[in-house]
Design a protein around this motif. Structure first.
Motif, PDB file in Angstrom:
ATOM      1  N   VAL A  24       0.841  -1.201   0.000  1.00 37.23           N
ATOM      2  CA  VAL A  24       0.000   0.000   0.000  1.00 37.23           C
ATOM      3  C   VAL A  24       0.878   1.253   0.000  1.00 37.23           C
ATOM      4  O   VAL A  24       0.633   2.194  -0.760  1.00 37.23           O
ATOM      5  CB  VAL A  24      -0.944  -0.004   1.227  1.00 37.23           C
ATOM      6  CG1 VAL A  24      -1.765   1.261   1.285  1.00 37.23           C
ATOM      7  CG2 VAL A  24      -1.834  -1.227   1.199  1.00 37.23           C
ATOM      8  N   GLY A  68      -3.007   0.555   8.787  1.00 36.02           N
ATOM      9  CA  GLY A  68      -3.615  -0.736   8.516  1.00 36.02           C
ATOM     10  C   GLY A  68      -4.974  -0.835   9.183  1.00 36.02           C
ATOM     11  O   GLY A  68      -5.164  -0.378  10.309  1.00 36.02           O
ATOM     12  N   CYS A  69      -5.912  -1.416   8.484  1.00 36.81           N
ATOM     13  CA  CYS A  69      -7.287  -1.510   8.993  1.00 36.81           C
ATOM     14  C   CYS A  69      -7.354  -2.264  10.317  1.00 36.81           C
ATOM     15  O   CYS A  69      -8.067  -1.844  11.228  1.00 36.81           O
ATOM     16  CB  CYS A  69      -8.190  -2.159   7.949  1.00 36.81           C
ATOM     17  SG  CYS A  69      -8.465  -1.120   6.501  1.00 36.81           S
ATOM     18  N   CYS A  74      -9.841   0.453  11.771  1.00 37.64           N
ATOM     19  CA  CYS A  74     -10.607   1.088  10.701  1.00 37.64           C
ATOM     20  C   CYS A  74     -12.115   0.988  10.992  1.00 37.64           C
ATOM     21  O   CYS A  74     -12.614  -0.086  11.304  1.00 37.64           O
ATOM     22  CB  CYS A  74     -10.294   0.405   9.375  1.00 37.64           C
ATOM     23  SG  CYS A  74     -11.359   0.863   8.009  1.00 37.64           S
ATOM     24  N   GLU A  76     -14.475   0.978   8.961  1.00 39.48           N
ATOM     25  CA  GLU A  76     -15.146   0.146   7.955  1.00 39.48           C
ATOM     26  C   GLU A  76     -14.771  -1.326   8.050  1.00 39.48           C
ATOM     27  O   GLU A  76     -15.595  -2.189   7.803  1.00 39.48           O
ATOM     28  CB  GLU A  76     -14.786   0.632   6.543  1.00 39.48           C
ATOM     29  CG  GLU A  76     -15.444   1.915   6.131  1.00 39.48           C
ATOM     30  CD  GLU A  76     -15.083   2.287   4.700  1.00 39.48           C
ATOM     31  OE1 GLU A  76     -15.220   1.406   3.808  1.00 39.48           O
ATOM     32  OE2 GLU A  76     -14.661   3.420   4.479  1.00 39.48           O
ATOM     33  N   HIS A  77     -13.493  -1.602   8.340  1.00 41.11           N
ATOM     34  CA  HIS A  77     -13.004  -2.971   8.213  1.00 41.11           C
ATOM     35  C   HIS A  77     -12.432  -3.594   9.480  1.00 41.11           C
ATOM     36  O   HIS A  77     -11.946  -4.717   9.434  1.00 41.11           O
ATOM     37  CB  HIS A  77     -11.914  -3.040   7.127  1.00 41.11           C
ATOM     38  CG  HIS A  77     -12.392  -2.569   5.814  1.00 41.11           C
ATOM     39  ND1 HIS A  77     -12.033  -1.353   5.285  1.00 41.11           N
ATOM     40  CD2 HIS A  77     -13.241  -3.122   4.915  1.00 41.11           C
ATOM     41  CE1 HIS A  77     -12.618  -1.193   4.119  1.00 41.11           C
ATOM     42  NE2 HIS A  77     -13.360  -2.240   3.875  1.00 41.11           N
ATOM     43  N   TRP A 117      -6.017   5.081   4.909  1.00 42.66           N
ATOM     44  CA  TRP A 117      -6.306   3.689   5.275  1.00 42.66           C
ATOM     45  C   TRP A 117      -5.759   2.757   4.200  1.00 42.66           C
ATOM     46  O   TRP A 117      -5.771   3.091   3.014  1.00 42.66           O
ATOM     47  CB  TRP A 117      -7.808   3.466   5.431  1.00 42.66           C
ATOM     48  CG  TRP A 117      -8.360   4.096   6.657  1.00 42.66           C
ATOM     49  CD1 TRP A 117      -9.165   5.193   6.714  1.00 42.66           C
ATOM     50  CD2 TRP A 117      -8.145   3.694   8.012  1.00 42.66           C
ATOM     51  NE1 TRP A 117      -9.458   5.494   8.017  1.00 42.66           N
ATOM     52  CE2 TRP A 117      -8.849   4.583   8.847  1.00 42.66           C
ATOM     53  CE3 TRP A 117      -7.425   2.656   8.611  1.00 42.66           C
ATOM     54  CZ2 TRP A 117      -8.852   4.471  10.233  1.00 42.66           C
ATOM     55  CZ3 TRP A 117      -7.435   2.547   9.995  1.00 42.66           C
ATOM     56  CH2 TRP A 117      -8.144   3.447  10.787  1.00 42.66           C
ATOM     57  N   GLU A 118      -5.335   1.598   4.616  1.00 47.38           N
ATOM     58  CA  GLU A 118      -4.758   0.638   3.670  1.00 47.38           C
ATOM     59  C   GLU A 118      -5.740   0.225   2.579  1.00 47.38           C
ATOM     60  O   GLU A 118      -5.333  -0.168   1.499  1.00 47.38           O
ATOM     61  CB  GLU A 118      -4.229  -0.597   4.391  1.00 47.38           C
ATOM     62  CG  GLU A 118      -5.304  -1.504   4.946  1.00 47.38           C
ATOM     63  CD  GLU A 118      -4.743  -2.767   5.572  1.00 47.38           C
ATOM     64  OE1 GLU A 118      -3.629  -3.196   5.211  1.00 47.38           O
ATOM     65  OE2 GLU A 118      -5.436  -3.336   6.431  1.00 47.38           O
ATOM     66  N   HIS A 119      -7.043   0.351   2.830  1.00 50.57           N
ATOM     67  CA  HIS A 119      -8.032  -0.069   1.834  1.00 50.57           C
ATOM     68  C   HIS A 119      -8.306   1.018   0.797  1.00 50.57           C
ATOM     69  O   HIS A 119      -8.975   0.754  -0.193  1.00 50.57           O
ATOM     70  CB  HIS A 119      -9.344  -0.480   2.514  1.00 50.57           C
ATOM     71  CG  HIS A 119     -10.072   0.660   3.155  1.00 50.57           C
ATOM     72  ND1 HIS A 119      -9.970   0.932   4.499  1.00 50.57           N
ATOM     73  CD2 HIS A 119     -10.899   1.599   2.646  1.00 50.57           C
ATOM     74  CE1 HIS A 119     -10.722   1.985   4.787  1.00 50.57           C
ATOM     75  NE2 HIS A 119     -11.285   2.413   3.674  1.00 50.57           N
ATOM     76  N   GLU A 120      -7.795   2.226   1.015  1.00 53.13           N
ATOM     77  CA  GLU A 120      -8.062   3.317   0.075  1.00 53.13           C
ATOM     78  C   GLU A 120      -7.316   3.115  -1.235  1.00 53.13           C
ATOM     79  O   GLU A 120      -6.215   2.566  -1.258  1.00 53.13           O
ATOM     80  CB  GLU A 120      -7.615   4.661   0.668  1.00 53.13           C
ATOM     81  CG  GLU A 120      -8.502   5.176   1.761  1.00 53.13           C
ATOM     82  CD  GLU A 120      -8.080   6.556   2.213  1.00 53.13           C
ATOM     83  OE1 GLU A 120      -8.207   7.514   1.409  1.00 53.13           O
ATOM     84  OE2 GLU A 120      -7.613   6.681   3.356  1.00 53.13           O
ATOM     85  N   SER A 121      -7.891   3.592  -2.294  1.00 54.50           N
ATOM     86  CA  SER A 121      -7.238   3.571  -3.598  1.00 54.50           C
ATOM     87  C   SER A 121      -5.998   4.466  -3.526  1.00 54.50           C
ATOM     88  O   SER A 121      -6.067   5.599  -3.043  1.00 54.50           O
ATOM     89  CB  SER A 121      -8.206   4.109  -4.657  1.00 54.50           C
ATOM     90  OG  SER A 121      -7.527   4.720  -5.712  1.00 54.50           O
TER      91      SER A 121
END
Length: 150
Positions: A24, A68-69, A74, A76-77, A117-121
């Motif tokens: 990431v 990291g989520c 996070c 969301e996650h 966040w690690e999940h972001e584009s």
């Protein structure tokens, strides 16, 4: 006797988790570099404060943290493990408190903390970071009240 905080298998798996140069982080740095931005990696923005940012824009005073989520909870996650749940809840909540303290210390010193966040584009996060850096690099015009007088 103190209970084990994790099983040997969990401990081994967690120790293999990279804390630097994650996929990431590399994707975000690549997108920032493609946007023409230059930065430092894994630096402490403030002397005397043992907190390291993942990406630092020194002149603009912007510190980017890739969270990291799991480790940072996070919204969301985040998942709360069932095994040793109290240990993990305390660990993650301590991480969140440290993150908030880091952001406050940076703000007090004139810095801006940007959390990704690690999940972001990577592309979207890079655009957000680039906008913030550009805004903080703009020279501030000082009004003297003498504008327009000849």
């Amino acid at each position: 006797m103190r209970a084990l905080e994790t099983t040997p298998e969990t401990s081994a798996r967690m120790s293999r988790q990279s804390s630097h140069d994650t996929g990431v982080e590399k994707a975000l740095r690549s997108a920032l570099h493609q946007a023409g931005l230059r930065y430092r990696v894994h630096r402490r923005p403030l002397k005397g404060v043992r907190r390291e940012a993942d990406i630092v824009f020194g002149p603009a005073k912007v510190a980017v943290f890739v969270d990291g989520c799991f480790w940072h909870g996070c919204p969301e996650h985040a998942t709360w493990p069932k095994r040793n749940s109290q240990f993990w809840r305390e660990k993650i909540e301590k991480n969140q408190a440290r993150d908030a303290d880091t952001d406050a210390r940076l703000r007090e010193a004139g810095w801006l903390a940007v959390r990704v966040w690690e999940h972001e584009s990577a592309a979207e996060a890079a655009a957000r970071v680039a906008t913030v850096v550009a805004e903080r690099r703009r020279p501030v015009k000082v009004r003297t009240g003498m504008e327009g007088l000849r």
